[in-house]
Structures are given as C-alpha cells and as structure tokens.
Design an enzyme around this catalytic site. Sequence first.
Site, mmCIF file in Angstrom:
data_model
loop_
_atom_site.group_PDB
_atom_site.id
_atom_site.type_symbol
_atom_site.label_atom_id
_atom_site.label_comp_id
_atom_site.label_asym_id
_atom_site.label_seq_id
_atom_site.Cartn_x
_atom_site.Cartn_y
_atom_site.Cartn_z
ATOM 1 N N TYR A 1 108.530 67.294 80.704
ATOM 2 C CA TYR A 1 109.608 66.640 81.432
ATOM 3 C C TYR A 1 109.068 65.551 82.343
ATOM 4 O O TYR A 1 108.083 65.711 83.038
ATOM 5 C CB TYR A 1 110.487 67.619 82.200
ATOM 6 C CG TYR A 1 109.810 68.685 83.022
ATOM 7 C CD1 TYR A 1 109.840 68.646 84.404
ATOM 8 C CD2 TYR A 1 109.183 69.775 82.406
ATOM 9 C CE1 TYR A 1 109.256 69.648 85.158
ATOM 10 C CE2 TYR A 1 108.599 70.775 83.156
ATOM 11 C CZ TYR A 1 108.630 70.702 84.542
ATOM 12 O OH TYR A 1 108.038 71.687 85.291
ATOM 13 N N HIS B 1 117.049 76.001 87.546
ATOM 14 C CA HIS B 1 116.628 75.262 88.727
ATOM 15 C C HIS B 1 117.264 73.873 88.733
ATOM 16 O O HIS B 1 117.226 73.170 87.718
ATOM 17 C CB HIS B 1 115.113 75.084 88.746
ATOM 18 C CG HIS B 1 114.343 76.346 88.531
ATOM 19 N ND1 HIS B 1 113.076 76.352 87.979
ATOM 20 C CD2 HIS B 1 114.643 77.643 88.783
ATOM 21 C CE1 HIS B 1 112.626 77.594 87.903
ATOM 22 N NE2 HIS B 1 113.567 78.404 88.374
#
Length: 477
Positions: free
Chosen positions: A132, A69
């Site tokens: 993240y 992604h």
Amino acid sequence: MNDSNSLTIRPTQIAGLLELSMPVHADERGWFKENWQREKMVAAGLPDFHPVQNNVSFNAFRGTTRGLHAEPWDKYISVLSGKIFGAWVDLRPGAGFGTVYTATVGPDSALFIPRGVANGFQTLDPDTVYSYLVTEHWTEQARSNYSYVNLADPTLGINWPISLDEAIISEADLKHPNLDEAKPVLPKKIAVLGGTGQLGRALTALGVEDPRIEVFSRAEFDFERSGFLEGFPWANYSHVINAAAMTAVDEAETPPGRRRAWQVNSTAVASLAARCAQHDVTLVHVSTDYVFDGKDQDVKEQHPISPLSVYGQSKAAGEVAVLSHPNHVVVRTSWVVGEGKNFVDTMFNLAQRGVSPKVIDDQFGRPTFAVDLAQAIMHLIDTGQPGGTYHLQGEGEVTSWYELARRVFSLSGHDPDRVAPTSAVEYLSSVALAAPRPRNSSFSLNKIRATGYLPVNYLVRLEEYIEAKRNIVQILD
C-alpha cells in the site's frame, strides 16, 4: 488473471473508494504489471494523490486477517503475490457512515481508499504480499488520529471467507469497538491565516457551523516574523486560506511601509506557497483590485495586471508567487465591508456624529461584503472547482465612493446631501505620500457565476449591514 491491455477504474458503494482492474502480462516465467502508473491512472479517473511512503505486508499463512483500520490519509492498495478478501467500511461522518464494500483482490486489481475509510483484509493464499502506498509519512503522533471498527461486528455483515474463529487475528484487532462506538474520522481542516481581519472574522463566523475551519491570528502567524511557518502540522490540513495582508496603501508609500508591504504581501506569501506545495495543501490566496491600473471596467480574470502603487505592486508579486503552486486559487476582490474598519463604517459613524464629509466621486467599483467573500471561497473549495484566478465582488450597478456614501447616510436616517463630492486628485492632495488608486475597480463576475455561485446584490447587503449598525446604536442608547 486480467491479461487485457485496458486499465479500468470504477466507483463503489463507498464514496471515493475506487476499484481498479489492471492489465497483467503473464507467460511461463510468471507475470508483470504496472502496479502504479500515475499518468495512465490519473487519466483513467484515479485522484492525483501524491503518495510519499510505500508499505508492504507479508502474510505467511492463509487466513491471516488484519483490520479494520482507518488512518488519516489516502491509500492505494494492491496484491503483489497471492490473493485476499478485502473489506472496507466508511467511518467518515455523514449519510455514508457504516457503508461496507467487499471484494476479492489479486494481482490484477487494486483499490484507492480515501481518508477515513477503514481497511481490512483476509489472506486466501499462503505467502501473500500486500502493498500500500500512502499520502503521509507515518509518525507516532498520527496514531492518535486513527479510527477502528471490529472485524466481527454483526451490524457490518461482512461474510469473511474463513471463519474468524479459525483465522489468525491479532489481540488488538479483536478488541476494536463496534460501529456504534467507532470514532468518526473528521475531514482535514481548513486553516485561515489573518483571522482578525474582515474576511478572517467572516470565516470565523462560518466556522461556528463548519468544524473544518480553524482560524489563526497574526500573533500565531506573523508574516513579518522569520520562520513563521515552522512547526505547523501540515498533514492535518487540506487547504490554507491566506486572508493576511498589509493593506495600508498610503503607509506602503513610505520607506518602512514599503518594506512591510513587500514582506507581508510578497516575500512571506512566496514562502507560504512553497510550503503548501511541498505538503500538497491547496492555497487559496486573497488579492485585490489594486493589481490593475483601473483604466477599464468589468475586467476579467485574464486582464493584464498593471499596479499603480507599492501596495498594488506587492500584491501583484504575491499573486505571481502563488502561481508557482500547482494547487492554488487566487480570489481578487475590492472595497471589502465586514466586521472591522471599512468605508461603510466610517461613513456611518460620520453621519451619527453630525460630520458632513467630502467623498471622491471619480473612482468607481462595487463593494464586497466579507460574508459573501467567505461564502464564495468555501463554495470554490466545497464544489471542487479547478484552480486559477476568480473575481468576486457584490452584484449590482457600478457606483462611486460618493454615491455609496450618500446611500449609507440615507439608510442611516440622515440627509444624503450632507455628503459633498470631490475629485480623487483634490482629496489625495492633502495626504502626504498618497498612493495612487485605480479609477475603476469593477470586475466581470461571469467566471465565478459559472461555478454555480451567484453573488448577492451589494445594496441588499448594505441595507442589512446598516440596519444591524442602527440596532446596535439603539441598544447602546
């Protein structure tokens, strides 16, 4: 596990993708690390990327595979427990499109992933925790700007440690397109405010070849309207170029003009700077020689400002407001010539109509052609120059308005002796509430030259400009 006390950051084959080796302090109880430490990491070479959201993915089983992604923001990824095999693919347009980088990532390493680089990983241990940090808040609208590429695309050549036939993969990830059908992630845009002015039109022309440039008119961004910044999609833009201004210097001396000048050139600019800072968007603000008193020639960027007129005062206040934004660039310029109303156009038209004007001969400076101003601003952006103030005008000898007018007449095929000299005091005595002008409007160009930008001689641009005007007249005739 890295038990060194040193933090190191190294580049990879993908531009902007950085791999960090991080100190991990372990004992019989477990381990500790500074997962993200802004001051140390920026000093070591990590971009100062200003994350706004922290996401965590827990993966219960070995072989869980996610990706690939590419989201429209920067990411900083790390592993808090377990280990992964990571894969990254550059989906930004250009020579690097399709470049692949892979690495095994445990608690002692992390990666900074720039916008437009697809991210995927496969867990090598059960109970893996993947973290993240991202630079934009997630919204449903942002999903339309995602891009994807298939984990199994043979052209990528990714050697997943666990066969994808045996891995745990979502149905959606299995259906992503191969690289040859993947949507490139375009860079963030550059918003230009004040698109109908001379600089705005020059930037519009550059936008024909540069899809980043998006120009907004006064109707779209009216600095005199309350709430003029509401609803702007800040996440889509890396820079705002403020080319909007109230430039009617004599009108600014009147009560209504004074209010307009301060609203457009100062109050609205302060709002713009605050909003750009809030969203980490770099602001490029265009200012003027009128912030100086004109007592000196070839002034440098650090020269004290001392405006003489209401217009100059309002522009100086706008500059001060812009300084509050950490990521700002102020470009001061003078005597702008471009598509629209300007001195050179006025002189050309007078010459064509047979009018013999009186022109001020005791004010001095250099013209700046809008095309050069636009190119200089884009140069500062594209070469990543440090923020601050830059002076920009045409290269060449300092001239007066009178000498410039004579040259326009001559290049237009008319007798330059039709232009008569007059003093600024005499000329402005006929203007009600005339604004005081700086006597000298010449800048030192050393700072912008040091960036690698070489200003074009204004006489070369003037010849090109007049030739184009004469060609238009011949076509109309």
